[in-house]
Design a protein around this motif. Structure first.
Motif, PDB file in Angstrom:
ATOM      1  N   LEU A  92       0.813  -1.249  -0.016  1.00 28.14           N
ATOM      2  CA  LEU A  92       0.008   0.082   0.016  1.00 28.14           C
ATOM      3  C   LEU A  92       0.891   1.300  -0.035  1.00 28.14           C
ATOM      4  N   ASN A  93       1.928   1.235   1.047  1.00 28.99           N
ATOM      5  CA  ASN A  93       2.684   2.784   1.136  1.00 28.99           C
ATOM      6  C   ASN A  93       3.585   2.685  -0.134  1.00 28.99           C
ATOM      7  N   TYR A  94       3.902   1.609  -0.685  1.00 30.98           N
ATOM      8  CA  TYR A  94       4.820   1.740  -2.030  1.00 30.98           C
ATOM      9  C   TYR A  94       3.976   2.096  -3.238  1.00 30.98           C
ATOM     10  N   ALA A  95       2.750   1.718  -3.123  1.00 34.32           N
ATOM     11  CA  ALA A  95       1.698   2.197  -4.384  1.00 34.32           C
ATOM     12  C   ALA A  95       1.432   3.673  -4.360  1.00 34.32           C
ATOM     13  N   LEU A  96       1.024   4.188  -2.959  1.00 32.79           N
ATOM     14  CA  LEU A  96       0.949   5.357  -2.709  1.00 32.79           C
ATOM     15  C   LEU A  96       2.319   6.349  -3.297  1.00 32.79           C
ATOM     16  N   LYS A  97       3.507   6.095  -2.574  1.00 29.99           N
ATOM     17  CA  LYS A  97       4.490   6.776  -3.059  1.00 29.99           C
ATOM     18  C   LYS A  97       4.758   6.728  -4.592  1.00 29.99           C
ATOM     19  N   HIS A  98       4.445   5.710  -5.490  1.00 31.69           N
ATOM     20  CA  HIS A  98       4.667   5.526  -6.602  1.00 31.69           C
ATOM     21  C   HIS A  98       3.723   6.406  -7.406  1.00 31.69           C
ATOM     22  N   HIS A  99       2.606   6.550  -6.871  1.00 30.48           N
ATOM     23  CA  HIS A  99       1.609   7.468  -7.627  1.00 30.48           C
ATOM     24  C   HIS A  99       1.843   8.568  -7.400  1.00 30.48           C
ATOM     25  N   ALA A 100       2.261   9.184  -6.206  1.00 30.77           N
ATOM     26  CA  ALA A 100       2.931  10.539  -5.911  1.00 30.77           C
ATOM     27  C   ALA A 100       3.955  10.796  -6.812  1.00 30.77           C
ATOM     28  N   GLU A 101       4.808  10.042  -7.182  1.00 29.46           N
ATOM     29  CA  GLU A 101       5.955  10.184  -8.021  1.00 29.46           C
ATOM     30  C   GLU A 101       5.429  10.887  -9.535  1.00 29.46           C
ATOM     31  N   LYS A 102       4.128  10.553  -9.818  1.00 29.85           N
ATOM     32  CA  LYS A 102       3.715  11.013 -11.111  1.00 29.85           C
ATOM     33  C   LYS A 102       3.607  12.206 -11.392  1.00 29.85           C
ATOM     34  N   TYR A 103       3.521  13.132 -10.170  1.00 27.03           N
ATOM     35  CA  TYR A 103       3.277  14.445 -10.265  1.00 27.03           C
ATOM     36  C   TYR A 103       4.465  15.296 -10.142  1.00 27.03           C
ATOM     37  N   THR A 104       4.327  16.644 -10.412  1.00 27.46           N
ATOM     38  CA  THR A 104       5.604  17.543 -10.204  1.00 27.46           C
ATOM     39  C   THR A 104       5.850  17.530  -8.671  1.00 27.46           C
ATOM     40  N   SER A 105       7.039  17.452  -8.234  1.00 24.53           N
ATOM     41  CA  SER A 105       7.544  17.891  -6.935  1.00 24.53           C
ATOM     42  C   SER A 105       6.953  19.060  -6.274  1.00 24.53           C
ATOM     43  N   ASP A 106       5.654  18.824  -5.660  1.00 28.23           N
ATOM     44  CA  ASP A 106       5.420  20.120  -4.923  1.00 28.23           C
ATOM     45  C   ASP A 106       4.632  19.750  -3.597  1.00 28.23           C
ATOM     46  N   GLU A 107       4.090  20.733  -3.056  1.00 26.40           N
ATOM     47  CA  GLU A 107       3.593  20.395  -1.750  1.00 26.40           C
ATOM     48  C   GLU A 107       2.550  19.333  -1.534  1.00 26.40           C
ATOM     49  N   PHE A 108       1.751  19.272  -2.763  1.00 25.74           N
ATOM     50  CA  PHE A 108       0.908  18.377  -2.827  1.00 25.74           C
ATOM     51  C   PHE A 108       1.256  16.845  -2.785  1.00 25.74           C
ATOM     52  N   SER A 109       2.370  16.674  -3.597  1.00 29.01           N
ATOM     53  CA  SER A 109       2.824  15.330  -3.841  1.00 29.01           C
ATOM     54  C   SER A 109       3.593  15.021  -2.606  1.00 29.01           C
ATOM     55  N   LYS A 110       4.442  16.046  -1.990  1.00 30.23           N
ATOM     56  CA  LYS A 110       5.113  15.830  -0.781  1.00 30.23           C
ATOM     57  C   LYS A 110       4.327  15.201   0.413  1.00 30.23           C
ATOM     58  N   ILE A 111       2.923  16.056   0.609  1.00 30.68           N
ATOM     59  CA  ILE A 111       1.988  15.386   1.316  1.00 30.68           C
ATOM     60  C   ILE A 111       1.550  13.873   1.060  1.00 30.68           C
ATOM     61  N   LEU A 112       1.390  13.519  -0.011  1.00 29.07           N
ATOM     62  CA  LEU A 112       1.259  12.371  -0.536  1.00 29.07           C
ATOM     63  C   LEU A 112       1.958  11.360   0.093  1.00 29.07           C
ATOM     64  N   ARG A 113       3.335  11.540  -0.206  1.00 33.43           N
ATOM     65  CA  ARG A 113       4.512  10.612   0.253  1.00 33.43           C
ATOM     66  C   ARG A 113       4.906  10.727   1.582  1.00 33.43           C
ATOM     67  N   GLU A 114       4.612  11.783   2.645  1.00 34.52           N
ATOM     68  CA  GLU A 114       5.170  11.944   3.822  1.00 34.52           C
ATOM     69  C   GLU A 114       4.178  11.910   4.677  1.00 34.52           C
ATOM     70  N   ASN A 115       2.700  12.459   4.539  1.00 26.95           N
ATOM     71  CA  ASN A 115       1.785  12.475   5.723  1.00 26.95           C
ATOM     72  C   ASN A 115       0.692  11.491   5.825  1.00 26.95           C
ATOM     73  N   MET A 116       1.016  10.303   5.238  1.00 26.44           N
ATOM     74  CA  MET A 116       0.125   9.128   5.282  1.00 26.44           C
ATOM     75  C   MET A 116       0.815   8.171   6.398  1.00 26.44           C
ATOM     76  N   TYR A 117      -0.337   7.668   7.085  1.00 27.22           N
ATOM     77  CA  TYR A 117       0.017   6.342   8.219  1.00 27.22           C
ATOM     78  C   TYR A 117      -0.976   5.647   8.065  1.00 27.22           C
ATOM     79  N   VAL A 118      -0.818   4.351   7.179  1.00 23.16           N
ATOM     80  CA  VAL A 118      -1.534   3.345   6.967  1.00 23.16           C
ATOM     81  C   VAL A 118      -2.941   3.977   6.056  1.00 23.16           C
ATOM     82  N   ASP A 119      -4.044   4.107   6.573  1.00 19.44           N
ATOM     83  CA  ASP A 119      -5.158   4.907   5.774  1.00 19.44           C
ATOM     84  C   ASP A 119      -5.359   6.193   6.261  1.00 19.44           C
ATOM     85  N   ASN A 120      -4.623   6.695   7.063  1.00 18.16           N
ATOM     86  CA  ASN A 120      -4.738   8.230   7.522  1.00 18.16           C
ATOM     87  C   ASN A 120      -3.789   9.187   6.844  1.00 18.16           C
TER      88      ASN A 120
END
Length: 320
Positions: free
Chosen positions: A136-164
């Motif tokens: 799950l975490n790998y899929a979320l980080k992989h999906h975030a990498e599809k977007y420009t490195s901005d604050e929104f993609s950073k949140i998808l990579r770093e502000n997740m804990y399981v499903d929160n």
């Protein structure tokens, strides 16, 4: 069956002579009665079942590296800044589809429907399988990498804990942007967010107008295993009588009594294991510590509670 209608499981025809070609996993329902629980009845799949001397499914699979954010750092982050926003995902693990038939055949189960014994299998990864959190975490980080490195993609990579997902900021307009952008980007990856909430009435109003505000009617949200009291803007945890609190090395530690009873033989490790640690003085804290715990417990010969140890039944962490 809801999962059958949601295309999460499928019925399969397996002749009894071929049962040995599939992995059959026992299951049971778990009922949650808390008002803020979005799914009241969840099937729990036991991937740790061992038959005779054969290893379990979990024992034969690699759990993967830990890609989850450190829970202590995330707890401190959640208590920083003025405004906070949170949500969880709908059926998180069940959004990750299995592509190979061989993988689907590893998550099979029986269910009695009327007078028939019906065989099913999962088409997704499942809760209870030890590799699911990594996938799950790998899929979320992989999906975030599809977007420009901005604050929104950073949140998808770093502000997740399981499903929160947890986001804080002093800028309310920024949180409104995050609210809109993360929904859009995650939906493109097949993920659905739900049960949005915030300590900002203005942001709650935006969520209400779009039908996304958590509707359970409870006074708290579950965040990182603790209760987030929206009215008081505090994280609170009921520790129960089996915990005591200590203030050592500049930190407040909630320590299981059993760990402290072993302090005589391994004093350097007594705050490890199941203890929960928060920085002392970093955030406003409150404990109903009562009186200091007795120095002599009678549980271990010659054992006394460390200095500063107190009985604790709940712990509250305010905003930094």
């Amino acid at each position: 069956m809801q999962q059958l209608g949601d295309d999460i499981i499928e019925e399969i025809n397996v002749h009894p002579d071929d049962y040995h070609k599939f992995i059959w996993i026992p299951h049971r329902p778990v009922v949650k009665t808390e008002a803020n629980t979005t799914t009241k009845i969840r099937p729990v799949i036991n991937c740790s079942l061992k038959v005779n001397k054969a290893p379990s499914l979990n024992e034969t699979t690699y759990a993967g590296v830990n890609l989850m954010k450190d829970i202590v750092k995330l707890s401190i982050y959640f208590r920083s800044n003025k405004f906070t926003m949170l949500n969880n995902f709908k059926q998180t693990f069940l959004q990750i589809r299995l592509a190979k038939e061989a993988d689907k055949n590893r998550f099979c189960f029986f269910m009695r429907v009327g007078n028939r014994l019906v065989t099913y299998r999962y088409k997704t990864i499942i809760f209870g399988f030890n590799t699911s959190p990594f996938i799950l975490n790998y899929a979320l980080k992989h999906h975030a990498e599809k977007y420009t490195s901005d604050e929104f993609s950073k949140i998808l990579r770093e502000n997740m804990y399981v499903d929160n997902m947890l986001v804080t900021s002093n800028n309310l307009e920024f949180l409104k942007e995050v609210y809109q952008e993360t929904q859009k980007k995650l939906k493109e990856g097949g993920f659905t967010q739900r049960s949005w909430n915030s300590n900002s009435k203005e942001l709650q109003s935006v969520m209400t107008n779009q039908g996304n505000l958590a509707s359970h009617g409870n006074s708290y949200e579950k965040v990182l295993g603790m209760k987030y009291m929206l009215e008081f803007d505090t994280l609170q945890e009921s520790t129960g009588p089996e915990y005591v609190s200590t203030c050592l090395h500049g930190a407040v530690n909630l320590v299981p009594k059993q760990d402290l009873q072993n302090a005589e033989t391994r004093p350097s490790q007594y705050t490890q294991g199941h203890s929960k640690t928060f920085p002392q003085g970093h955030c406003k804290q409150e404990c109903n510590t009562g009186t200091p715990a007795p120095r002599e417990t009678g549980l271990v010969t010659g054992f006394g509670w460390p200095h500063g140890t107190r009985k604790t039944t709940w712990f509250s962490l305010g905003r930094c």
